[in-house]
Design a protein around this motif. Structure first.
Motif, PDB file in Angstrom:
ATOM      1  N   GLU A  55       5.998   8.751  -0.598  1.00  0.00           N
ATOM      2  CA  GLU A  55       6.957   7.765  -1.080  1.00  0.00           C
ATOM      3  C   GLU A  55       7.097   7.806  -2.594  1.00  0.00           C
ATOM      4  O   GLU A  55       8.101   7.363  -3.134  1.00  0.00           O
ATOM      5  CB  GLU A  55       6.547   6.361  -0.628  1.00  0.00           C
ATOM      6  N   GLN A  85       2.929   7.394  -8.755  1.00  0.00           N
ATOM      7  CA  GLN A  85       1.893   8.413  -8.585  1.00  0.00           C
ATOM      8  C   GLN A  85       1.682   9.210  -9.871  1.00  0.00           C
ATOM      9  O   GLN A  85       0.567   9.608 -10.198  1.00  0.00           O
ATOM     10  CB  GLN A  85       2.246   9.350  -7.435  1.00  0.00           C
ATOM     11  N   TRP A 116       1.294   1.687   0.950  1.00  0.00           N
ATOM     12  CA  TRP A 116       0.947   2.341  -0.319  1.00  0.00           C
ATOM     13  C   TRP A 116      -0.258   1.660  -0.951  1.00  0.00           C
ATOM     14  O   TRP A 116      -1.200   2.328  -1.394  1.00  0.00           O
ATOM     15  CB  TRP A 116       2.148   2.271  -1.263  1.00  0.00           C
ATOM     16  N   PHE A 121       1.548  11.304  -2.804  1.00  0.00           N
ATOM     17  CA  PHE A 121       1.942  10.307  -1.803  1.00  0.00           C
ATOM     18  C   PHE A 121       3.443  10.462  -1.579  1.00  0.00           C
ATOM     19  O   PHE A 121       4.213  10.361  -2.531  1.00  0.00           O
ATOM     20  CB  PHE A 121       1.606   8.895  -2.305  1.00  0.00           C
ATOM     21  N   TYR A 133       5.376  -0.845   1.011  1.00  0.00           N
ATOM     22  CA  TYR A 133       4.551  -1.197  -0.151  1.00  0.00           C
ATOM     23  C   TYR A 133       3.121  -1.506   0.273  1.00  0.00           C
ATOM     24  O   TYR A 133       2.157  -1.065  -0.380  1.00  0.00           O
ATOM     25  CB  TYR A 133       5.153  -2.411  -0.861  1.00  0.00           C
ATOM     26  N   ASP A 147       2.319  -1.018  -9.974  1.00  0.00           N
ATOM     27  CA  ASP A 147       3.552  -0.911  -9.190  1.00  0.00           C
ATOM     28  C   ASP A 147       4.701  -1.643  -9.878  1.00  0.00           C
ATOM     29  O   ASP A 147       5.815  -1.124  -9.993  1.00  0.00           O
ATOM     30  CB  ASP A 147       3.316  -1.487  -7.789  1.00  0.00           C
TER      31      ASP A 147
END
Length: 208
Positions: A202, A101, A64, A200, A61, A90
């Motif tokens: 993840e 995303q 990110w 991204f 996290y 998030d």
């Protein structure tokens, strides 16, 4: 003459902000059970604090957060504002079961991260939420759509509702979010932003 020279140099700014591509979600009659469920999701006041089961998850996290903050600098210059936005996004995406995303791409297309954006159709804020939603599933306070946290809450709940209603068909769900279902331009723009500017690895694990 001076006005023409300034315009030629690109120094003459418009009086009004550029209109958003912002959506025009269509008012729809909801079953009482659906309306009640959506209203409960909007009203939930649990503080947006992410909890992590493992240290690895916490580190992922943080990676990110750092990368997304860097990408947002040109649109949200103040670091604290970027961090608040990303932390809230998030939380709301995780809560709604949406890809972070994807929602970043949607915000880019809808408002280009302008908190006080208003579209020609009257949609408001970061995720361009139509005011009728505040009466349909909220407290009726339209002004709160300019609050970051409130706007993200509405936007994510509404998008999740559309994804579920379209049985996971993201193309159609995005069309409904924008009020242009059946037309390709808007879904394609969001999907391009998702897989381009906001790609991204993840994020793929948070697919809606």
């Amino acid at each position: 003459m001076r006005r023409r020279r300034l315009a030629a140099l690109g120094l003459l700014l418009p009086i009004w902000p550029r209109p958003c591509w912002g959506g025009a979600q269509q008012y729809e009659t909801l079953a009482d059970s659906v309306r009640g469920a959506l209203a409960a999701q909007i009203a939930d006041r649990v503080p947006p604090i992410r909890r992590f089961d493992t240290e690895e998850a916490r580190e992922a996290y943080q990676r990110w957060l750092a990368q997304m903050s860097t990408r947002l600098v040109s649109r949200v210059p103040e670091m604290r504002n970027r961090t608040d936005l990303l932390q809230c996004l998030d939380y709301e995406c995780t809560r709604a079961g949406l890809d972070r995303q994807l929602v970043l791409g949607l915000i880019q297309v809808e408002s280009n991260f302008r908190k006080y954006a208003i579209s020609d159709a009257g949609a408001r804020g970061l995720m361009q939420v139509m005011p009728f939603w505040t009466e349909l599933i909220g407290d009726g306070n339209v002004r709160r759509l300019f609050e970051m946290r409130t706007n993200l809450r509405y936007g994510c709940v509404i998008l999740r509702h559309y994804v579920d209603g379209e049985r996971g068909d993201l193309f159609r769900a995005l069309g409904r979010y924008n009020g242009s279902v059946g037309q390709a331009a808007y879904p394609n723009a969001v999907l391009a932003a998702w897989k381009g500017d906001w790609n991204f690895p993840e994020g793929a694990r948070r697919s809606g």
